[in-house]
Design an enzyme around this catalytic site. Sequence first.
Site, PDB file in Angstrom:
ATOM      1  N   GLY A 157      -9.509  -3.533   2.189  1.00 39.45           N
ATOM      2  CA  GLY A 157     -10.071  -4.785   1.698  1.00 39.45           C
ATOM      3  C   GLY A 157     -10.752  -5.511   2.844  1.00 39.45           C
ATOM      4  NE  ARG A 158     -12.851 -11.366   0.651  1.00 36.74           N
ATOM      5  CZ  ARG A 158     -12.251 -11.504  -0.531  1.00 36.74           C
ATOM      6  NH1 ARG A 158     -10.962 -11.218  -0.645  1.00 36.74           N
ATOM      7  NH2 ARG A 158     -12.930 -11.924  -1.588  1.00 36.74           N
ATOM      8  CB  ILE A 159      -7.306  -7.905   6.230  1.00 37.97           C
ATOM      9  CG1 ILE A 159      -7.277  -9.400   5.880  1.00 37.97           C
ATOM     10  CG2 ILE A 159      -6.499  -7.644   7.495  1.00 37.97           C
ATOM     11  CD1 ILE A 159      -5.904  -9.916   5.495  1.00 37.97           C
ATOM     12  NE  ARG A 179      -5.129  -0.634  -6.418  1.00 36.37           N
ATOM     13  CZ  ARG A 179      -5.237  -1.751  -7.135  1.00 36.37           C
ATOM     14  NH1 ARG A 179      -4.522  -1.885  -8.243  1.00 36.37           N
ATOM     15  NH2 ARG A 179      -6.044  -2.732  -6.759  1.00 36.37           N
ATOM     16  NE  ARG A 236       2.735 -11.600   1.204  1.00 33.66           N
ATOM     17  CZ  ARG A 236       1.813 -12.252   1.888  1.00 33.66           C
ATOM     18  NH1 ARG A 236       1.536 -11.861   3.136  1.00 33.66           N
ATOM     19  NH2 ARG A 236       1.177 -13.289   1.366  1.00 33.66           N
ATOM     20  CG  ASP A 260       2.772 -11.170  11.609  1.00 32.53           C
ATOM     21  OD1 ASP A 260       3.318 -11.865  12.491  1.00 32.53           O
ATOM     22  OD2 ASP A 260       2.047 -11.669  10.719  1.00 32.53           O
ATOM     23  CD  GLU A 265       8.069 -12.597   6.248  1.00 31.26           C
ATOM     24  OE1 GLU A 265       7.586 -13.710   5.914  1.00 31.26           O
ATOM     25  OE2 GLU A 265       7.376 -11.601   6.485  1.00 31.26           O
ATOM     26  CG  HIS A 283       4.394 -13.893   7.635  1.00 33.59           C
ATOM     27  ND1 HIS A 283       4.910 -13.633   6.391  1.00 33.59           N
ATOM     28  CD2 HIS A 283       3.051 -13.813   7.483  1.00 33.59           C
ATOM     29  CE1 HIS A 283       3.940 -13.421   5.514  1.00 33.59           C
ATOM     30  NE2 HIS A 283       2.789 -13.528   6.167  1.00 33.59           N
TER      31      HIS A 283
END
Length: 322
Positions: A157-159, A179, A236, A260, A265, A283
């Site tokens: 994706g963008r990241i 996917r 995540r 991270d 958490e 995080h």
Amino acid sequence: MTASPLPRILQIGRLPLPALESELAARHQVTCLADQPDSAAFLAEHGAEFTGVVTTAAIGLKGEVIAALPHLQVISSFGVGFDALDIDAARARGIQVGYTPGVLNDCVADMAFALMLDVSRGIAASDRFVRRGDWQKGRFALGSRVSGKRLGIVGMGRIGQAVADRATGFRMEVAYHNRRPAESSGLRYVESLQALAQWTDYLVVTVAGGTGTRHLVNQDVLNALGPEGFLINVARGSVVDQAALVRALTDRTIAGAGLDVFDNEPQVPAELMALDNVVLTPHSASATHETRRAMADLVLENLQAFYAEGAVRVPVPGTVPG
């Protein structure tokens, strides 16, 4: 002429940027649910008064809270993840949901590379080595080179794309798993995550959280990554089987990890904290002044656009009515 009353906004919990709370209060009538002694009683008595909600990706918004807000029209969330938001409940009511993607891509990708460099070269560990006075007793252990290695990205994706962009400066060979192939990417697509893990030196996780990706990185994937491979997770905690990861790091099934995010958490397993082949951050991938300010602006813009024009500026995919 009497001015229209300011929209009533329910703020679910404390926001990461205090200035955002002040600016939100200046533009709207805001009540923080976390400040109420009995949140359920408060919602039963006052839930019908609110048309908007502000929350964060970490706090989210439960279906029972949505149900207690009969006039809710818009949700504006601080963050890129929406796995903690009950999107189905919002969609069923036609509630618009705005979030803050795009503005944090660079900082999250920077953190992915920071973790990659740290766990490979032992930056945090060598800092502790110097501070303890151990340099006077001997040399620090050899690390692993990052430049010229293979980089596998889970989630283009963008990241993921921002991570891939940075890899060019390190002369890395890049491939990814999604996917389905990303139409905008000219990078090599690997259909099997296990095959990508077997191929790569660094497996970087940037995929969205949620039930569809829970434990996507499991024991088989870690075994495929192997004793010279590193896992980097800036997505995540739920995406990685944390128990399997602890075993892999303890047994040196993989070389190391940079994490991270975690399962529960802010609780971090003592087993992880005891290991010297893992780097742990709280995080904080998007936690820069610049990015948090941009995220705050987008939270406000999503609300402003909805109340002025009837549509949030940046909607969560699949939540636009019609």
